[in-house]
Enzyme design. Structure first.
Site, short mmCIF file in Angstrom:
data_model
loop_
_atom_site.label_atom_id
_atom_site.label_comp_id
_atom_site.label_asym_id
_atom_site.label_seq_id
_atom_site.Cartn_x
_atom_site.Cartn_y
_atom_site.Cartn_z
N TRP A 201 0.85 -1.19 0.00
CA TRP A 201 0.00 0.00 0.00
C TRP A 201 0.90 1.25 0.00
O TRP A 201 1.87 1.33 0.76
CB TRP A 201 -0.91 0.02 1.24
CG TRP A 201 -1.70 1.29 1.31
CD1 TRP A 201 -2.90 1.52 0.72
CD2 TRP A 201 -1.31 2.51 1.95
NE1 TRP A 201 -3.29 2.81 0.95
CE2 TRP A 201 -2.34 3.46 1.70
CE3 TRP A 201 -0.20 2.91 2.69
CZ2 TRP A 201 -2.29 4.76 2.18
CZ3 TRP A 201 -0.16 4.22 3.16
CH2 TRP A 201 -1.20 5.13 2.92
N ASP A 369 -16.02 8.21 -0.05
CA ASP A 369 -16.58 7.38 1.03
C ASP A 369 -17.31 8.25 2.07
O ASP A 369 -16.92 9.38 2.33
CB ASP A 369 -15.39 6.66 1.69
CG ASP A 369 -15.82 5.50 2.55
OD1 ASP A 369 -17.01 5.31 2.75
OD2 ASP A 369 -14.91 4.79 3.02
N ARG A 445 -9.86 -3.63 7.70
CA ARG A 445 -10.49 -2.31 7.79
C ARG A 445 -11.90 -2.43 8.39
O ARG A 445 -12.85 -1.81 7.92
CB ARG A 445 -10.56 -1.65 6.41
CG ARG A 445 -10.51 -0.13 6.48
CD ARG A 445 -10.95 0.50 5.17
NE ARG A 445 -10.68 1.92 5.17
CZ ARG A 445 -11.32 2.80 4.42
NH1 ARG A 445 -12.26 2.42 3.59
NH2 ARG A 445 -11.03 4.08 4.48
N TRP A 479 -14.96 2.69 -7.97
CA TRP A 479 -15.32 1.38 -7.39
C TRP A 479 -14.13 0.89 -6.58
O TRP A 479 -13.12 0.47 -7.13
CB TRP A 479 -15.64 0.43 -8.54
CG TRP A 479 -15.98 -0.98 -8.22
CD1 TRP A 479 -15.47 -1.78 -7.24
CD2 TRP A 479 -16.91 -1.80 -8.94
NE1 TRP A 479 -16.01 -3.03 -7.29
CE2 TRP A 479 -16.90 -3.07 -8.33
CE3 TRP A 479 -17.74 -1.58 -10.04
CZ2 TRP A 479 -17.70 -4.12 -8.80
CZ3 TRP A 479 -18.52 -2.63 -10.49
CH2 TRP A 479 -18.50 -3.89 -9.88
N ASP A 480 -14.28 0.94 -5.28
CA ASP A 480 -13.17 0.65 -4.36
C ASP A 480 -13.24 -0.79 -3.87
O ASP A 480 -14.27 -1.46 -3.99
CB ASP A 480 -13.28 1.63 -3.18
CG ASP A 480 -11.94 1.94 -2.54
OD1 ASP A 480 -10.98 1.20 -2.77
OD2 ASP A 480 -11.88 2.94 -1.78
N ASP A 550 -2.87 5.41 -3.28
CA ASP A 550 -3.31 6.41 -2.31
C ASP A 550 -2.19 7.41 -2.02
O ASP A 550 -2.43 8.45 -1.41
CB ASP A 550 -3.71 5.74 -0.98
CG ASP A 550 -5.17 5.31 -1.01
OD1 ASP A 550 -5.90 5.75 -1.90
OD2 ASP A 550 -5.57 4.53 -0.12
C1 DGJ Z 1 -9.25 3.87 -0.42
C2 DGJ Z 1 -9.10 4.70 -1.64
O1 DGJ Z 1 -7.89 4.41 -2.28
C3 DGJ Z 1 -9.18 6.16 -1.25
O2 DGJ Z 1 -8.96 6.97 -2.35
C4 DGJ Z 1 -10.53 6.43 -0.64
O3 DGJ Z 1 -11.52 6.25 -1.61
C5 DGJ Z 1 -10.76 5.51 0.54
N1 DGJ Z 1 -10.53 4.13 0.20
C6 DGJ Z 1 -12.16 5.66 1.07
O4 DGJ Z 1 -12.45 4.76 2.02
#
Ligand code: DGJ
Length: 754
Positions: A201, A369, A445, A479-480, A550
């Protein structure tokens, strides 16, 4: 382009202007790779290139010459048990657990124009039959009543061969697949480096290069998604291959689930490459008359270095893997509220962000989110896709309308594959989450994963998400997918089919994507998985762009975008300017450096525009206006990695890359100097991809201007393509003195043919 069949020599020659791929049938009638490389004459016959020889300790088949020993032979779809001791492509066990020794022999073949579509799996495609030619080799093991079809497609305009396999049970009893790779490539040399893209990550797809050594070297994922830890892509390159010269074979799997890429250097200087679904934890019960389809694997061959490989694969992925209305369209400049507010917003706050962003020139507002259920942190509500009325009392539609009335399009975040234990959905359907409700379920999470292998879950999600998409003017979806999969079993599968779960999960994800993208063709989908945890070619078939990481720190992004660029085009890379100190690493970089790096992707902002000073707002306004004029080049131009540091991975103190338009009339060059140096020396940066005979108007914009700017004095003006290519831009010099400029300086050069 042609696929030739030489009946007498039992040889297939896949041939275009860039590549020959030659398959020959061995004495046991199994197919072998005789050659992959620069085009050889279609007149020639090349069976003798398939080496085999009697060696001490080798085994051979009764009735066949002792020299025919499988140990060293390059086999197209190898099985285990007859003297080939390298890893196999296919492993089967019978209904009662008996390992099957399978002999796959040629029975028939078909050569045809174009490329067939797949029902369930994403794959590259053709828009006309003239774009590609295909070959299907039908292999059979009569004793076990198994038919294996090896599918090959050669694209006319690319040195790319797409491969996949169909495995059919033509008997009356079921058997189990324990391993069913998409492709194996047996190379007759061990002189290769392996380049691949490990990470985690926040630091996804950092390029590493290692020398192949005897034995097996392997990368892969068993996390339920392709993952940030390894990407389903690798390059096998001659040790002297550079960006501009040398041989390399890129291998890419069009798949988003558990995968493996293996390289095995044998004892006699051969290398076997294999890629496909990760055999670890995999098994598939193939019943009578059923067929199993593997994901597609792509092999890109180049004799002209990594840059050439990149250009071909970028074109194929962006034009013949991605699809839909957004495939060729310039992507909107977005503002995303995540880092501006995280979970803490109300309608007023969102509208003021949107208002300021519109004023700065943004085109799309994305609500991230926290808009649904009781979602005020990450402990609840995934699955309850109803608007949170405390935050948005007038509902989603009203917010979306207010935003579109401002002149922005409206986009929304969803995470459909997930469910929070604290959610109405979970309370109603605890059995829809993966794992057993009666046993411990591992959280990630604070959330659980919905069982996408079950059709009722996919149907429910389709109805629910369709309802949201129809309820408001939504033109973009992020879409996460924010965790890896544990306890990979399904309540919907019998015990002896549990090994199918991970593949069935991803097929369910594809099904939902396919249905939603078909039902809402006007919506631009961006895939995301806690940043770039599922950044792969499988996803690109549905969502033409993906959130790259991120980590939006401009300096970290150099390594991330550098590594990502080897296979994935800039149009696919979500790249945003975020606030400083950066939320992931705390670094403070100039606003223009952040923008310059993010320009080379699907550009946007992820900050609170209201917190910008007036001077910063003016800069952002200028950045957006500039990007609008140049985004076609940034998103769809040919991408060249110019300077990545000593290890060539984008981690050097000076990193440079550029994009060139297809007609070569426009180009943009980024140079980033990570740490300032006192009194630096001069250097030259030769450019690539330009037309040598064009005159280009060169302009430069330093992120942090200083007086007496050498970059301006020496580089600006009318310059011919040959001078720019052979001599290059000047870096360093008086005005480049980093002491006055500070760390994280950068320059964007633009070139326009005059
Ligand atoms: C992970 C994503 O990569 C972020 O950009 C954001 O959308 C968060 N999740 C929201 O929970």
């Amino acid at each position: 382009m042609a696929i030739l069949w030489h009946r007498e020599e039992k040889e297939f020659h896949l041939h275009n202007d860039y590549l020959s791929y030659i398959i020959t049938l061995l004495p046991d009638d199994s197919p072998a790779l005789a050659y992959i490389g620069r085009p050889l004459s279609p007149e020639g016959r090349y069976g003798r290139l398939t080496l085999f020889e009697d060696r001490a300790l080798s085994t051979h088949q009764p009735g066949l010459p002792p020299s025919f020993c499988l140990e060293y032979v390059p086999r197209e779809y190898p099985t285990y048990g007859r003297g080939d001791f390298r890893f196999p492509a296919l492993e089967l066990v019978s209904e009662n657990g008996m390992p099957l020794v399978v002999d796959l022999q040629y029975r028939a073949h078909r050569i045809y124009n174009g490329k067939p579509c797949l029902d369930e799996l994403p794959a590259t495609y053709c828009e006309s039959d003239a774009e590609a030619e295909s070959l299907t080799l039908v292999l059979e093991d009569r004793a076990h009543q198994i038919e294996v079809h090896l599918h090959y497609t050669l694209f006319a305009e690319h040195p790319i061969v797409a491969r996949r396999v169909s495995i059919h049970n033509s008997g009356s009893k079921p058997f189990y697949l324990k391993r069913a790779l998409s492709a194996v490539l047996d190379l007759d040399s061990a002189d290769w480096d392996m380049l691949h893209f490990p990470g985690a990550w926040g630091r996804e797809r950092h390029l590493v290069c290692k020398l192949l050594v005897p034995g097996l070297q392997s990368i892969g994922s068993s996390r339920g998604s392709s993952s940030a830890q390894h990407n389903p892509s690798a390059i096998f390159a001659r040790p002297n291959t550079s960006e501009t010269s040398g041989e390399a074979i890129g291998a890419l799997l069009v798949y988003s689930g558990n995968f493996s890429i293996d390289a095995e250097v044998g004892s006699h200087g051969t290398t076997r490459l294999g890629l496909g679904i990760n055999p670890f934890g995999f098994s598939w019960k193939l019943k009578s008359a059923e067929t199993f389809e593997t994901p597609e694997a792509l092999f890109v061959y180049t004799a002209q270095g990594f840059g050439d490989m990149t250009h071909h694969i970028h074109r194929l992925l962006s034009r013949r893997l991605s699809r839909g209305q957004w495939r060729d369209r310039e992507r909107p400049i977005l503002i995303n509220n995540w880092e501006a507010t995280y979970f803490h917003f109300d309608e007023h706050k969102l509208l003021s962000i949107a208002h300021s962003a519109k004023d700065l020139g943004a085109e799309l507002f994305v609500l991230d989110d926290g808009w649904f259920g009781r979602r005020n942190d990450d402990t609840s509500s995934l699955g309850d896709w109803m608007v949170n009325r405390e935050k948005l009392p007038e509902g989603l539609e009203s917010l979306a309308r207010k935003i579109t009335d401002l002149g922005l399009s409206f986009g929304l975040w969803i995470e459909p594959e997930m469910v929070s234990p604290d959610s109405d959905l979970y309370r109603k359907h605890p059995d829809w989450a993966i794992g057993s409700p009666l046993e411990k379920r591992t959280l990630g999470r604070n959330q659980l994963v919905l069982d996408m292998s079950r059709s009722e879950v996919v149907d429910y999600l389709f109805d629910t998400i369709s309802g949201i998409l129809s309820s408001a003017p939504i033109s973009y979806i992020k879409w996460d997918m924010n965790r890896h999969i544990t306890e990979p079993v399904s309540a919907g599968l019998p015990p002896d089919e549990q090994g199918e779960f991970s593949h069935r999960y991803i097929l369910g994800v594809y099904r939902l994507y396919r249905r939603l993208t078909q039902a809402f063709p006007h919506i631009l989908f961006e895939s995301c998985s806690a940043g770039g945890n599922r950044f792969d070619a499988g996803m690109l078939a549905f969502a033409p762009q993906a959130w790259t990481s991120d980590d939006s720190d401009a300096i970290e992004r150099l390594k991330i975008q550098w590594g990502t660029s080897f296979f994935y085009p800039p149009s696919a890379m979500g790249a945003h300017v975020s606030a400083v100190p950066n939320h992931q690493v705390g670094r403070i970089t100039p606003l223009w450096t952040r923008a310059f790096v993010a320009f080379f992707g699907a550009f946007g902002y992820e900050l609170d525009p209201e917190k910008l000073t007036e001077a910063e707002k003016a800069e952002v306004r200028e950045q957006i206006a500039f990007y609008k004029q140049w985004r076609g080049l940034f998103q769809f131009g040919d991408f060249y990695r110019l300077e990545g540091g000593r290890s060539g991975d984008g981690s050097g103190n000076c990193v440079a890359w550029m994009s060139v338009s297809e007609d070569r009339r426009r180009a943009a060059v980024l140079v980033v100097q990570v740490l300032a140096q006192p009194n630096p020396g001069f250097s030259r940066l030769p450019l690539r991809g330009l037309d040598l005979s064009f005159n280009y108007q060169v302009r430069v914009r330093p992120a942090v201007p200083v007086k007496n700017e050498a970059a301006l004095r020496y580089n600006e003006g009318l310059r011919r393509g040959d001078e720019l290519a052979y001599v290059g831009l000047l870096l360093g010099g008086d005005g480049w003195n980093g002491v006055s400029r500070g760390d994280f300086a950068s320059w964007l050069f633009t070139l326009e043919a005059y």
